[in-house]
Design a protein around this motif. Structure first.
Motif, PDB file in Angstrom:
ATOM      1  N   UNK A   1       4.896 -22.893 -36.397  1.00  0.00           N
ATOM      2  CA  UNK A   1       4.545 -23.731 -37.603  1.00  0.00           C
ATOM      3  C   UNK A   1       3.461 -23.054 -38.357  1.00  0.00           C
ATOM      4  N   UNK A   2       3.587 -23.353 -39.647  1.00  0.00           N
ATOM      5  CA  UNK A   2       2.141 -22.823 -40.578  1.00  0.00           C
ATOM      6  C   UNK A   2       1.486 -24.082 -40.404  1.00  0.00           C
TER       7      UNK A   2
ATOM      8  N   UNK B   1      -9.702 -25.053 -33.255  1.00  0.00           N
ATOM      9  CA  UNK B   1     -10.486 -25.044 -31.865  1.00  0.00           C
ATOM     10  C   UNK B   1      -9.583 -25.148 -30.842  1.00  0.00           C
ATOM     11  N   UNK B   2      -7.958 -25.682 -31.125  1.00  0.00           N
ATOM     12  CA  UNK B   2      -7.227 -25.561 -30.130  1.00  0.00           C
ATOM     13  C   UNK B   2      -6.739 -24.192 -29.837  1.00  0.00           C
ATOM     14  N   UNK B   3      -6.729 -23.236 -30.908  1.00  0.00           N
ATOM     15  CA  UNK B   3      -6.440 -21.894 -30.909  1.00  0.00           C
ATOM     16  C   UNK B   3      -7.357 -21.201 -29.865  1.00  0.00           C
TER      17      UNK B   3
ATOM     18  N   UNK C   1      -2.418 -18.237 -32.425  1.00  0.00           N
ATOM     19  CA  UNK C   1      -2.297 -17.828 -33.954  1.00  0.00           C
ATOM     20  C   UNK C   1      -1.427 -16.519 -34.054  1.00  0.00           C
ATOM     21  N   UNK C   2      -0.281 -16.435 -34.782  1.00  0.00           N
ATOM     22  CA  UNK C   2       0.631 -15.166 -34.789  1.00  0.00           C
ATOM     23  C   UNK C   2       0.135 -14.516 -36.021  1.00  0.00           C
TER      24      UNK C   2
ATOM     25  N   UNK D   1       1.232 -18.139 -38.773  1.00  0.00           N
ATOM     26  CA  UNK D   1       1.804 -19.153 -38.235  1.00  0.00           C
ATOM     27  C   UNK D   1       1.249 -19.788 -36.879  1.00  0.00           C
ATOM     28  N   UNK D   2       1.428 -20.676 -36.315  1.00  0.00           N
ATOM     29  CA  UNK D   2       0.860 -20.931 -34.807  1.00  0.00           C
ATOM     30  C   UNK D   2       2.223 -21.455 -34.038  1.00  0.00           C
ATOM     31  N   UNK D   3       1.755 -21.095 -32.620  1.00  0.00           N
ATOM     32  CA  UNK D   3       2.786 -21.545 -31.705  1.00  0.00           C
ATOM     33  C   UNK D   3       2.083 -22.132 -30.661  1.00  0.00           C
TER      34      UNK D   3
END
Length: 266
Positions: A28-29, A50-52, A59-60, A64-66
């Motif tokens: 997701x973006x 912070x979660x990343x 973060x890809x 985007x994030x997964x």
């Protein structure tokens, strides 16, 4: 999500961000995450960062994030799902050896299917399904099995909702789906052809606990042109019955497994 529904506490905001991935989207973006979570972009940017940094999101390179590996490791320890997977894997491996097709194990979470384990058939149709992904109930073999044996209020909620078309032969008419579900209950198995993915067919069978209640579904996913029930159904039903016997003897996970039903009734 409307303004009044925005989470107000930090914990609520974090949960809303993680819940943005609940539909099974792999990536997701940032704007998509914030929209689903009902958060301003600035707030979402800070919390997602912070979660990343903590490994809960990843973060890809394309921005985007997964879901991150740390979150996956924590989630995979859920007792009910862990016990189910451990008992199911030997039967899934036997099923794979007998067919060399994709094997999937799934449970119902609210009005969706949650894939808890899968084995990929290297010579079968390519599948994009991920462990931890949620799928529609109305377009998948495992989903139709779980829908057929779900409480009446769950079936009615699905039938009354939007039946999205995912492929050429997806069932989008509530009356047709109701007839299909009734047939699944009578026959003891479900079949889909080009309903979730073009070129893919699936055959699903129920897995029962010690009380005879359907708590999971096992399926084979094959190429549509080679999905012969005479080839797929006997090993599938044999594996589902064997797993059901193991669950009856060794597993007591059902109360946790269906705790989400409270949300489905809301």
């Amino acid at each position: 999500m409307g303004e009044r529904a925005r989470p107000v506490s930090v914990a609520g905001k974090v949960m809303a961000i993680l819940n943005a991935f609940a539909l099974g989207d792999v990536r997701l973006t940032l704007s998509e995450i914030c929209r689903r979570a009902g958060l301003p972009l600035a707030t979402g940017h800070r919390l997602v960062g912070e979660l990343a940094a903590g490994g809960f999101l990843e973060r890809v390179p394309d921005g985007t994030y997964r879901i991150g590996t740390r979150m996956w490791r924590i989630g995979s320890q859920a007792p009910a799902v862990t016990g189910l997977r451990e008992l199911a894997l030997p039967h899934m491996e036997d099923l794979y050896e007998a067919t060399h097709d994709n094997v999937q194990l799934a449970i119902r979470r609210d009005l969706r299917v949650l894939v808890v384990e899968r084995l990929r058939g290297t010579r079968s149709v390519p599948v994009l399904t991920q462990v931890g992904q949620t799928l529609p109930l109305h377009t998948t073999g495992v989903g139709k099995v779980l829908l057929a044996h779900a409480p009446a209020e769950v079936r009615e909620a699905v039938l009354a909702g939007e039946l999205t078309r995912h492929a050429a032969r997806s069932i989008t008419d509530a009356g047709e789906l109701r007839r299909c579900v009734e047939q699944v209950r009578r026959s003891g198995y479900a079949v889909t052809r080009d309903e979730m993915t073009l070129g893919a067919a699936s055959v699903g069978a129920p897995v029962r606990d010690a009380d005879g209640e359907v708590v999971a579904a096992l399926s084979l996913v094959a190429r549509t042109r080679s999905a012969d029930l005479r080839r797929l159904l006997p090993p599938l039903t044999t594996a589902a019955r064997a797993l059901s016997r193991d669950l009856a003897a060794h597993w007591r996970g059902r109360p946790d497994l269906f705790s989400a039903d409270r949300n489905a009734r809301a």
